[in-house]
Design a protein around this motif. Structure first.
Motif, mmCIF file in Angstrom:
data_model
loop_
_atom_site.group_PDB
_atom_site.id
_atom_site.type_symbol
_atom_site.label_atom_id
_atom_site.label_comp_id
_atom_site.label_asym_id
_atom_site.label_seq_id
_atom_site.Cartn_x
_atom_site.Cartn_y
_atom_site.Cartn_z
ATOM 1 N N LEU A 1 -22.053 39.424 7.087
ATOM 2 C CA LEU A 1 -22.347 39.178 5.672
ATOM 3 C C LEU A 1 -22.313 37.693 5.356
ATOM 4 C CD1 LEU A 1 -20.480 41.874 3.532
ATOM 5 C CD2 LEU A 1 -22.894 41.269 3.398
ATOM 6 N N GLN A 2 -21.316 36.997 5.886
ATOM 7 C CA GLN A 2 -21.192 35.577 5.595
ATOM 8 C C GLN A 2 -22.331 34.785 6.231
ATOM 9 O OE1 GLN A 2 -17.153 33.998 5.788
ATOM 10 N NE2 GLN A 2 -16.349 36.068 5.873
ATOM 11 N N ALA A 3 -22.721 35.168 7.420
ATOM 12 C CA ALA A 3 -23.853 34.499 8.050
ATOM 13 C C ALA A 3 -25.136 34.740 7.262
ATOM 14 C CB ALA A 3 -24.015 34.996 9.489
ATOM 15 N N LEU A 4 -25.294 35.949 6.715
ATOM 16 C CA LEU A 4 -26.471 36.241 5.912
ATOM 17 C C LEU A 4 -26.465 35.451 4.608
ATOM 18 C CD1 LEU A 4 -26.692 40.088 6.515
ATOM 19 C CD2 LEU A 4 -28.431 38.416 7.128
ATOM 20 N N GLU B 1 -31.398 29.122 13.170
ATOM 21 C CA GLU B 1 -30.423 28.032 13.107
ATOM 22 C C GLU B 1 -29.009 28.579 13.004
ATOM 23 O OE1 GLU B 1 -28.961 24.648 9.915
ATOM 24 O OE2 GLU B 1 -30.913 25.599 9.674
ATOM 25 N N VAL B 2 -28.815 29.597 12.138
ATOM 26 C CA VAL B 2 -27.492 30.192 11.964
ATOM 27 C C VAL B 2 -27.017 30.821 13.271
ATOM 28 C CG1 VAL B 2 -26.231 32.047 10.802
ATOM 29 C CG2 VAL B 2 -27.755 30.558 9.495
ATOM 30 N N ALA B 3 -27.930 31.489 13.981
ATOM 31 C CA ALA B 3 -27.553 32.119 15.243
ATOM 32 C C ALA B 3 -27.097 31.077 16.259
ATOM 33 C CB ALA B 3 -28.733 32.921 15.787
ATOM 34 N N ARG B 4 -27.797 29.931 16.297
ATOM 35 C CA ARG B 4 -27.406 28.875 17.238
ATOM 36 C C ARG B 4 -26.025 28.327 16.883
ATOM 37 N NH1 ARG B 4 -32.873 27.319 16.654
ATOM 38 N NH2 ARG B 4 -32.278 25.737 15.134
ATOM 39 N N ASP C 1 -16.787 30.146 14.001
ATOM 40 C CA ASP C 1 -16.226 29.938 12.667
ATOM 41 C C ASP C 1 -17.126 29.082 11.793
ATOM 42 O OD1 ASP C 1 -13.977 31.414 13.245
ATOM 43 O OD2 ASP C 1 -12.924 29.681 14.097
ATOM 44 N N ALA C 2 -18.178 28.498 12.370
ATOM 45 C CA ALA C 2 -18.978 27.527 11.627
ATOM 46 C C ALA C 2 -19.677 28.147 10.439
ATOM 47 C CB ALA C 2 -20.011 26.874 12.547
ATOM 48 N N VAL C 3 -20.099 29.425 10.534
ATOM 49 C CA VAL C 3 -20.849 30.035 9.451
ATOM 50 C C VAL C 3 -19.941 30.604 8.370
ATOM 51 C CG1 VAL C 3 -22.804 30.609 10.906
ATOM 52 C CG2 VAL C 3 -20.933 32.239 10.685
ATOM 53 N N THR C 4 -18.620 30.581 8.552
ATOM 54 C CA THR C 4 -17.725 31.166 7.565
ATOM 55 C C THR C 4 -16.873 30.130 6.867
ATOM 56 O OG1 THR C 4 -15.985 31.535 9.213
ATOM 57 C CG2 THR C 4 -17.611 33.282 8.928
ATOM 58 N N GLN C 5 -17.009 28.856 7.231
ATOM 59 C CA GLN C 5 -16.172 27.830 6.632
ATOM 60 C C GLN C 5 -17.025 26.832 5.861
ATOM 61 O OE1 GLN C 5 -14.015 26.123 9.889
ATOM 62 N NE2 GLN C 5 -12.729 27.914 10.197
ATOM 63 N N GLY C 6 -16.555 26.509 4.648
ATOM 64 C CA GLY C 6 -17.190 25.455 3.878
ATOM 65 C C GLY C 6 -18.576 25.794 3.360
ATOM 66 N N SER C 7 -18.930 27.056 3.260
ATOM 67 C CA SER C 7 -20.249 27.420 2.771
ATOM 68 C C SER C 7 -20.248 27.424 1.250
ATOM 69 C CB SER C 7 -20.655 28.806 3.283
ATOM 70 O OG SER C 7 -21.838 29.239 2.649
#
Length: 321
Positions: A87-90, A32-35, A42-48
């Motif tokens: 790192l942020q995606a992980l 899901e993260v890869a998609r 920027d989606a995986v690094t904002q608002g997590s």
């Protein structure tokens, strides 16, 4: 240059360290993260909820929180931050198993200097973990890839679990609710894991063996069976006596094998590999073959794709040929 984590002194117990159900869910989330990253970098690094910016004012509180949730610190600076997105995606992928704290070295020079000095680091970017307030250096310089970072994070989580740090980042439950349901754990896998948790290594061995009989290509069963073998061998072994015996007889293969197993269970994976590689390099015949065979068995325990296994396997090939 990368370095692997140095676990705290508490003994790391492999019992329960591998949750196949959680791994299956994590693999689903990884896709899901890869998609999302492909659609919006920027989606995986904002608002997590699993990534926070760290300042001198918030640092002490975050360190205190490491008694409940492992903390991974990323010390970065503009112009040197190459690959932090991994790192942020992980952090998003692990969904609250650890908290990622980002420290801007230029904005927080005092905090950055203190961290570099305490970890005796030589360069930034610098990534370290904190478990129960104790720092664990992970790597410095250019970032490894996500696939190289993942086993390091797995080791941090094993160390955290061994020290009773099993909490999750606040807000993780909400994020987890949005995840697709994980595939069910195969019955024999579940049976084996439950047996390991109960300390019934005979039952765990039987379950993993049945799983392999049904599917000889079942890598998880192969690794599970190897782990049970290590746990069975070290059960009841006196650590001090074993180390003393190995020190007194450096070429006694069986004495070195016992300590290698203890090192592995204690989280000192590279030490275990180096001990057996040393035997392979300086012996011949049956002793050398016994050390080689046991080392290959430990490769199965750690996992074929682990960078430490890849490195040790290359060293073994050089030693043999």
């Amino acid at each position: 240059m990368t370095t692997q984590p140095t676990p705290p002194s508490a003994k790391l117990n492999l019992r329960g360290a591998v949750d196949l159900g959680a791994l299956a869910a994590r693999n689903t989330r990884r896709e899901e993260v890869a998609r999302r990253a492909a659609a919006d970098p920027d989606a995986v690094t904002q608002g997590s909820p699993f990534v926070v910016d760290v300042t001198e004012e918030t640092f002490a509180e975050l360190v205190q929180s490491s008694v409940q949730v492992p903390l991974v610190l990323d010390l970065w600076a503009e112009g040197y931050d190459t690959g932090a997105e991994a790192l942020q995606a992980l952090a998003d992928e692990y969904a609250g198993a650890f908290l990622l704290g980002r420290i801007d070295a230029q904005a927080e020079p005092g905090l950055a200097q203190s961290l570099v000095q305490s970890l005796q680091a030589r360069a930034i970017p610098l990534v370290a973990a904190i478990v129960k307030g104790q720092p664990i250096p992970l790597f410095t310089g250019s970032y490894p890839t996500a696939e190289e970072i993942r086993p390091v994070l797995e080791e941090v989580l094993r160390v955290a679990e061994a020290n009773g740090v099993t909490g999750r980042v606040e807000g993780a439950a909400t994020a987890a609710e949005a995840e697709p349901a994980a595939p069910p754990v195969p019955p024999l896998h579940a049976e084996a894991l439950a047996a390991v948790e109960a300390g019934d290594f005979d039952a765990a061995t039987a379950a993993w063996t049945k799983a392999l009989a049904q599917d000889p290509r079942d890598a998880e069963a192969t690794e599970g069976l190897a782990r049970v073998g290590v746990l069975r061998r070290v059960a009841g072994v006196d650590l001090a006596q074993a180390r003393a015996a190995a020190a007194d007889a450096p070429d006694d293969v069986q004495a070195q094998i016992v300590v290698a197993d203890l090192d592995l269970v204690g989280g000192h994976v590279e030490d275990a590999f180096a001990r057996l590689l040393g035997i392979v390099q300086r012996t011949v015949g049956e002793d050398r073959d016994a050390a080689r065979t046991h080392l290959v068995d430990l490769f199965s325990v750690v996992g074929a794709t682990d960078p430490r296994v890849v490195k040790a396997r290359q060293a073994l090939t050089r030693a043999l040929f």
